[in-house]
Design an enzyme around this catalytic site. Structure first.
Site, mmCIF file in Angstrom:
data_model
loop_
_atom_site.group_PDB
_atom_site.id
_atom_site.type_symbol
_atom_site.label_atom_id
_atom_site.label_comp_id
_atom_site.label_asym_id
_atom_site.label_seq_id
_atom_site.Cartn_x
_atom_site.Cartn_y
_atom_site.Cartn_z
ATOM 1 N N ASN A 8 26.135 -9.393 23.139
ATOM 2 C CA ASN A 8 26.565 -10.273 22.051
ATOM 3 C C ASN A 8 25.627 -11.484 22.051
ATOM 4 O OD1 ASN A 8 27.881 -12.188 20.525
ATOM 5 N ND2 ASN A 8 29.881 -11.896 21.483
ATOM 6 N N ARG A 91 26.975 -6.643 19.204
ATOM 7 C CA ARG A 91 27.526 -7.445 18.120
ATOM 8 C C ARG A 91 26.377 -7.766 17.173
ATOM 9 N NH1 ARG A 91 30.195 -13.400 18.655
ATOM 10 N NH2 ARG A 91 30.929 -13.588 16.520
ATOM 11 N N HIS A 179 33.161 -13.758 12.125
ATOM 12 C CA HIS A 179 34.143 -13.699 13.229
ATOM 13 C C HIS A 179 35.030 -12.455 13.137
ATOM 14 C CE1 HIS A 179 33.880 -18.310 13.920
ATOM 15 N NE2 HIS A 179 33.201 -17.673 14.852
ATOM 16 N N ARG A 239 28.042 -27.421 13.176
ATOM 17 C CA ARG A 239 27.869 -27.028 11.769
ATOM 18 C C ARG A 239 28.849 -27.809 10.889
ATOM 19 N NH1 ARG A 239 28.590 -20.757 12.719
ATOM 20 N NH2 ARG A 239 28.564 -21.210 14.928
ATOM 21 N N GLU A 377 36.409 -10.328 21.970
ATOM 22 C CA GLU A 377 35.445 -9.625 21.106
ATOM 23 C C GLU A 377 34.722 -8.528 21.889
ATOM 24 O OE1 GLU A 377 33.932 -13.526 20.336
ATOM 25 O OE2 GLU A 377 33.901 -13.127 18.178
#
Ligand code: AMP
Length: 406
Positions: A8, A91, A179, A239, A377
């Site tokens: 990932n 990912r 996500h 961000r 994840e």
């Protein structure tokens, strides 16, 4: 025994996992992260399921993701010499407008995914570098791509489009949502542990260094706060979150800022870091408690409440809220500030349960159940990779009817 590796890759980090396929769900035997790739302070940290801590500082530095990948694969080979790797799950941030599930990577599909790099230039190239390194290392293993955008492909058109002429939609200017692996984990978790809520209207707040919210009906995404890129929606560590596009035009036309400078501002110098002038890290901001840190936290919570209300309207009501991600799973303060003033929506927070980090943090009489569920994840990636090798053993994501929203 057969194993799956998960990879990932973020812009300066690489998370990884090694899973055994000995039972009906992959089991993690080692998970870790390489941090600060590209700097001379690179660090590898990993933990094994039997409690060993592996890795450490890499004094010579790690110049790029390829090198990071080699460090990880060397570490796993050293520590687990007998592990037979049958699949590598990756990912991949962008799957484009149509991919709604993981795919087995082939030279053609890899090339197609390279074509999506302009949509996610800060992530996609690193993700694909990881794929190439893994193919070189494990040429016989299945290479499986799991997309952050895939879970959101059930969005109705109104939440997929911007109000631009249709040719822009056709050229790919759409609200993709991100996500998705985290939301898929939560949806599957709810299906197993709270099937009634899973079948209802749920908002999942993935609040971490990256932050977004997703509204689901029947375990399917019908709306999310992130859009064309992972910049939109909630403010994040560095961000900006939602921003009037006129700001970008002003900065270009009146202030002479280049695309590169604006990219740097919006991706790396804004959000909690920009507002506080101090840190992108929520825990640090909560601890220092200066005026600027408090204002940054207030803005984060304000935008989260606003997005929660907006998504509840999209869902036509609300049955459950799930907090996940580093902030969602750990910050008593943020959960309190987001839920504390949501009585009008049927949310009644149980303050003691919230302070105790209970799994359910709403009162028994709360019309909306509020939960804290740690995301995973890596497990979603491992399951997807395992399914391609042993389809009969590892069933797909629980499939539910797509919601019908105008
Ligand atoms: P993630 O990107 O999901 O790993 O989440 C990272 C974010 O979670 C950072 O902003 C951390 O400061 C925040 N976080 C982790 N633990 C806590 C905590 N105990 N209290 C507040 N924020 C936390």
């Amino acid at each position: 025994m057969t194993h799956v590796v998960t990879l990932n890759a973020g812009s300066s980090s690489l998370k990884f996992g090694l899973f055994t396929l000995q039972s009906d769900d992959p089991v993690a035997i080692c998970t870790g992260v390489v941090d600060r790739i590209g700097s001379e302070e690179a660090h590898i940290g990993a933990k094994t399921s039997d409690g060993r801590v592996l890795g450490g500082a890499v004094p010579e530095g790690i110049p790029d993701h390829l090198e990071a990948m080699n460090h990880v694969l060397d570490l796993l080979a050293q520590q687990f010499p007998g592990a037979e790797i049958v699949a590598v799950g990756h990912r991949i941030v962008h799957g484009g407008p149509d991919r709604d599930r993981p795919i087995l990577l082939t030279p053609d599909s890899l090339q197609a995914l390279e074509g999506l790099s302009p949509f996610a230039p800060l992530h996609q190239p690193y993700n694909l570098q990881g794929v190439r390194a893994a193919i070189r290392r494990f040429p016989d293993a299945a290479q499986v791509a799991c997309f952050d955008t895939a879970f959101h492909r059930s969005h109705p058109w109104v939440n997929d489009t911007f109000a631009l002429p249709p040719e822009y939609y056709e050229m790919g200017v759409r609200r993709y949502g991100f996500h998705g692996l985290s939301y898929e984990y939560i949806a599957n978790h709810l299906a197993k542990t709270a099937p009634l809520l899973h079948g209802g209207r749920v908002i999942v707040a993935h609040l971490g260094n990256g932050a977004s919210m997703c509204g689901m009906i029947n375990g399917r995404s019908v709306g999310s706060s992130m859009g064309f890129t992972a910049l939109d929606g909630l403010p994040m560590g560095t961000r900006c979150g939602q921003l009037d596009p006129g700001v970008v035009l002003y900065l270009m036309e009146q202030k002479g800022m280049s695309a590169e400078e604006i990219t740097e501002l919006l991706y790396r110098k804004s959000g909690l870091l920009g507002l506080s002038g101090l840190s992108n890290d929520m825990r640090t901001l909560e601890q220092v408690g200066t005026g600027a840190a408090r204002r940054a936290i207030s803005y984060f919570n304000f935008r989260a409440r606003r997005e929660l209300g907006a998504l509840a309207a999209v869902l036509g009501g609300l049955d459950a809220v799930v907090f996940t991600g580093g902030i969602g799973e750990n910050s008593v303060l943020v959960r309190e500030r987001i839920c504390g003033s949501m009585g009008w929506l049927g949310i009644e927070l149980d303050h003691d349960a919230n302070t105790d980090h209970a799994r359910i943090i709403s009162t028994p009489l709360s019309r909306v159940q509020v939960m804290v569920i740690p995301t995973n994840e890596e497990l979603v990636i491992a399951r997807a990779a395992a399914r391609f090798v042993y389809p009969e053993m590892y069933q797909g994501q629980l499939d539910t009817a797509a919601p019908d929203i105008a």
